[in-house]
Design a protein around this motif. Structure first.
Motif, mmCIF file in Angstrom:
data_model
loop_
_atom_site.group_PDB
_atom_site.id
_atom_site.type_symbol
_atom_site.label_atom_id
_atom_site.label_comp_id
_atom_site.label_asym_id
_atom_site.label_seq_id
_atom_site.Cartn_x
_atom_site.Cartn_y
_atom_site.Cartn_z
ATOM 1 N N SER A 5 0.839 -1.199 0.000
ATOM 2 C CA SER A 5 0.000 0.000 0.000
ATOM 3 C C SER A 5 0.877 1.253 0.000
ATOM 4 O O SER A 5 0.639 2.198 -0.773
ATOM 5 N N HIS A 6 1.895 1.264 0.841
ATOM 6 C CA HIS A 6 2.816 2.407 0.872
ATOM 7 C C HIS A 6 3.582 2.522 -0.439
ATOM 8 O O HIS A 6 3.775 3.636 -0.963
ATOM 9 N N ARG A 7 4.036 1.405 -0.981
ATOM 10 C CA ARG A 7 4.810 1.443 -2.233
ATOM 11 C C ARG A 7 3.978 2.054 -3.355
ATOM 12 O O ARG A 7 4.455 2.916 -4.105
ATOM 13 N N ARG A 8 2.732 1.609 -3.475
ATOM 14 C CA ARG A 8 1.871 2.127 -4.538
ATOM 15 C C ARG A 8 1.569 3.610 -4.331
ATOM 16 O O ARG A 8 1.525 4.380 -5.291
ATOM 17 N N ALA A 9 1.332 4.010 -3.080
ATOM 18 C CA ALA A 9 1.021 5.416 -2.798
ATOM 19 C C ALA A 9 2.206 6.314 -3.132
ATOM 20 O O ALA A 9 2.044 7.373 -3.757
ATOM 21 N N VAL A 10 3.396 5.912 -2.723
ATOM 22 C CA VAL A 10 4.596 6.713 -3.010
ATOM 23 C C VAL A 10 4.827 6.782 -4.511
ATOM 24 O O VAL A 10 5.118 7.854 -5.065
ATOM 25 N N ALA A 11 4.678 5.653 -5.195
ATOM 26 C CA ALA A 11 4.849 5.636 -6.653
ATOM 27 C C ALA A 11 3.828 6.544 -7.323
ATOM 28 O O ALA A 11 4.147 7.269 -8.281
ATOM 29 N N GLY A 12 2.592 6.537 -6.821
ATOM 30 C CA GLY A 12 1.557 7.400 -7.370
ATOM 31 C C GLY A 12 1.874 8.868 -7.177
ATOM 32 O O GLY A 12 1.655 9.690 -8.068
ATOM 33 N N GLN A 13 2.395 9.211 -6.001
ATOM 34 C CA GLN A 13 2.780 10.599 -5.752
ATOM 35 C C GLN A 13 3.901 11.037 -6.688
ATOM 36 O O GLN A 13 3.844 12.116 -7.277
ATOM 37 N N LEU A 14 4.913 10.187 -6.834
ATOM 38 C CA LEU A 14 6.045 10.537 -7.688
ATOM 39 C C LEU A 14 5.630 10.690 -9.149
ATOM 40 O O LEU A 14 6.191 11.501 -9.887
ATOM 41 N N ALA A 15 4.616 9.917 -9.566
ATOM 42 C CA ALA A 15 4.155 9.960 -10.953
ATOM 43 C C ALA A 15 3.105 11.044 -11.196
ATOM 44 O O ALA A 15 2.634 11.217 -12.321
ATOM 45 N N GLY A 16 2.719 11.761 -10.144
ATOM 46 C CA GLY A 16 1.705 12.812 -10.293
ATOM 47 C C GLY A 16 0.296 12.292 -10.468
ATOM 48 O O GLY A 16 -0.582 12.994 -10.981
ATOM 49 N N GLU A 17 0.053 11.059 -10.017
ATOM 50 C CA GLU A 17 -1.255 10.421 -10.228
ATOM 51 C C GLU A 17 -2.383 11.107 -9.454
ATOM 52 O O GLU A 17 -3.546 10.993 -9.822
ATOM 53 N N PHE A 18 -2.054 11.787 -8.358
ATOM 54 C CA PHE A 18 -3.090 12.403 -7.532
ATOM 55 C C PHE A 18 -3.368 13.862 -7.918
ATOM 56 O O PHE A 18 -4.227 14.510 -7.312
ATOM 57 N N LYS A 19 -2.651 14.365 -8.904
ATOM 58 C CA LYS A 19 -2.717 15.791 -9.221
ATOM 59 C C LYS A 19 -4.124 16.234 -9.609
ATOM 60 O O LYS A 19 -4.620 17.270 -9.137
ATOM 61 N N ASP A 20 -4.783 15.479 -10.490
ATOM 62 C CA ASP A 20 -6.090 15.892 -10.996
ATOM 63 C C ASP A 20 -7.155 15.941 -9.910
ATOM 64 O O ASP A 20 -8.104 16.731 -10.003
ATOM 65 N N GLU A 21 -7.037 15.100 -8.917
ATOM 66 C CA GLU A 21 -8.095 14.991 -7.912
ATOM 67 C C GLU A 21 -7.878 15.879 -6.699
ATOM 68 O O GLU A 21 -8.785 16.053 -5.887
ATOM 69 N N THR A 22 -6.669 16.440 -6.543
ATOM 70 C CA THR A 22 -6.309 17.119 -5.295
ATOM 71 C C THR A 22 -6.365 18.641 -5.415
ATOM 72 O O THR A 22 -5.831 19.222 -6.355
ATOM 73 N N THR A 23 -7.006 19.257 -4.449
ATOM 74 C CA THR A 23 -7.063 20.705 -4.313
ATOM 75 C C THR A 23 -6.136 21.126 -3.183
ATOM 76 O O THR A 23 -6.236 20.592 -2.070
ATOM 77 N N SER A 24 -5.242 22.043 -3.444
ATOM 78 C CA SER A 24 -4.291 22.468 -2.421
ATOM 79 C C SER A 24 -5.010 23.257 -1.323
ATOM 80 O O SER A 24 -6.075 23.842 -1.534
ATOM 81 N N VAL A 25 -4.418 23.258 -0.159
ATOM 82 C CA VAL A 25 -4.973 23.961 1.006
ATOM 83 C C VAL A 25 -3.886 24.862 1.594
ATOM 84 O O VAL A 25 -2.742 24.432 1.768
ATOM 85 N N GLU A 26 -4.247 26.104 1.897
ATOM 86 C CA GLU A 26 -3.314 27.012 2.563
ATOM 87 C C GLU A 26 -3.442 26.853 4.069
ATOM 88 O O GLU A 26 -4.543 26.903 4.628
ATOM 89 N N ILE A 27 -2.312 26.647 4.715
ATOM 90 C CA ILE A 27 -2.275 26.505 6.167
ATOM 91 C C ILE A 27 -1.640 27.758 6.757
ATOM 92 O O ILE A 27 -0.565 28.176 6.328
ATOM 93 N N ILE A 28 -2.318 28.341 7.731
ATOM 94 C CA ILE A 28 -1.777 29.502 8.436
ATOM 95 C C ILE A 28 -1.229 29.026 9.779
ATOM 96 O O ILE A 28 -1.963 28.453 10.593
ATOM 97 N N GLU A 29 0.048 29.221 9.984
ATOM 98 C CA GLU A 29 0.691 28.817 11.234
ATOM 99 C C GLU A 29 1.091 30.053 12.031
ATOM 100 O O GLU A 29 1.518 31.062 11.454
ATOM 101 N N ARG A 30 0.967 29.969 13.344
ATOM 102 C CA ARG A 30 1.252 31.089 14.236
ATOM 103 C C ARG A 30 2.418 30.738 15.146
ATOM 104 O O ARG A 30 2.420 29.669 15.767
ATOM 105 N N PHE A 31 3.385 31.650 15.228
ATOM 106 C CA PHE A 31 4.572 31.417 16.032
ATOM 107 C C PHE A 31 4.826 32.637 16.920
ATOM 108 O O PHE A 31 4.804 33.786 16.449
#
Length: 398
Positions: A178-204
């Protein structure tokens, strides 16, 4: 006079990245904010469609309280800046909440009560704990005839592993893959079409100025997949649910945060706005099983969904089988004779995470975009469900 059912089509399907809980990238991000981001992106992906035509939003959530309470669906619609004419309802079928929300939205269209619907799911396991903040269990659950309802999820996985003879080695090997396939998918850009980026605001805290510094970063990648997962590392983990058991943290799904959203429309809307559908909603089924072996639920739901869709199992090209536990996923694959190469081609919840009520919507986005990229026809999302159920939804690429 019987009215003929009409078809429901998906014209956008997206999701946020999945964060690890409780200390991952979304630990301080509200689930309704994740949902708002997913809904805004899903609507924006259909620029020719007037948002005023959306009639309702049906959103799944396993523990709709705290930061994801107060009818999160309606609140998210308003916070997303959509017309206040759009309704909202939050539904709960535990891990199948997201796929159930999609099925309910599709049904509204199929019976002619709506032409445009939002469906999805959201869950923060960082902000709302498993079982919620103040669980109250009916004491009749502990009677002999009902005691299976009281079993923890991990113990039900142990029961499945015993009954279906799934070894510790097989569970660990499944998890590594499961991890091997997920990492391979990330490296190949397989999740790009389905994923919407999220902005995270961090406070320090800035000790020099006495002020709070804000830092903003954008995330677009799931947090859980590990390139260093191996049989050796997983083999060192101890069983956590039974003294002599085989279910470990390494061969179980990850606690996670995330959200997903889809836009569904009727054929009338497709033609009127010249929209290109991603997929047709083909069928949905839910079935019950003994609560103490809840993980085997998909083996009952999948044949029912196939019958409703009018297809056979070998016609499925892409199967998103939620990996609540490797033990139950392997038992379902074994019992139904599923083709392992078609099951979770990009890894599953063991690597990518399982934000409970959001998972059905998230994995629907994965399956829909997956069959389009690979020019395949049928994709399915299926999972086991707490207290002994299985659910399955089937999509057809158009």
């Amino acid at each position: 006079m019987t009215k003929q059912l009409q078809e429901a089509y998906i014209v956008s399907a997206t999701r946020t990245p999945i964060g690890k809980a409780p200390r991952g990238m979304f630990k301080n991000t509200r689930p309704d904010d994740l949902l708002v981001r997913a809904i805004q992106s899903a609507v924006a992906q259909v620029p020719g469609l007037d948002p005023k035509l959306i009639e309702d939003a049906i959103i799944g959530c396993s523990f709709p309280e705290g930061a994801q309470g107060l009818n999160m669906a309606r609140n998210a619609v308003l916070l997303a800046g959509l017309p206040n004419t759009i309704g909202g309802v939050t539904v709960n079928r535990y891990c199948a909440s997201g796929i159930t929300a999609i099925a309910m939205a599709a049904d509204r269209i199929r019976v002619g009560q709506a032409d445009v619907m939002i469906a999805g799911g959201a869950e923060s396991m960082s902000m709302v704990p498993m079982m919620g903040f103040h669980p109250s269990v009916n004491m009749d659950v502990f009677k002999d005839e009902n005691v299976g309802m009281a079993y923890g999820m991990g113990l039900t996985a142990e029961k499945v592993a015993q009954q279906w003879k799934v070894s510790r080695e097989a569970q660990d090997a499944f998890s590594v893959e499961s991890h091997r396939r997920a990492v391979a998918g990330q490296l190949a850009g397989e999740f790009k079409d389905e994923t919407t980026s999220v902005e995270i605001i961090e406070r320090f805290p800035n000790l020099a100025t006495g002020q709070i510094d804000l830092k903003t970063r954008s995330v677009d990648r799931d947090e859980g997949a590990r390139a260093d997962s191996s049989m050796e590392t997983l083999g060192k983990l101890k069983a956590v649910f039974a003294a002599k058991g085989s279910v470990t943290a390494g061969n179980s799904s990850q606690m996670s945060d995330g959200a997903g959203a889809l836009i569904l429309v009727s054929e009338k809307i497709l033609k009127e706005f010249n929209l290109t559908p991603l997929a047709r909603f083909a069928s949905f089924a839910v079935r019950g099983v003994p609560p103490e072996i809840m993980g085997i639920g998909p083996k009952e739901a999948i044949p029912a969904a196939l019958r409703a869709a009018g297809i056979t199992q070998d016609q499925l090209d892409w199967i998103e089988l939620n990996e609540a536990f490797a033990a139950q996923a392997l038992a379902v694959i074994q019992d139904l004779g599923l083709d392992p190469s078609k099951v979770n081609p990009l890894g599953g919840a063991i690597a990518l995470g399982h934000p409970l009520g959001a998972t059905g919507a998230i994995r629907a986005a994965t399956a829909i975009h997956g069959i389009r990229r690979r020019n395949q026809k049928y994709g399915m999302v299926t999972m086991c469900v707490g207290t002994g159920m299985g659910a399955a939804g089937i999509f057809e690429r158009m």
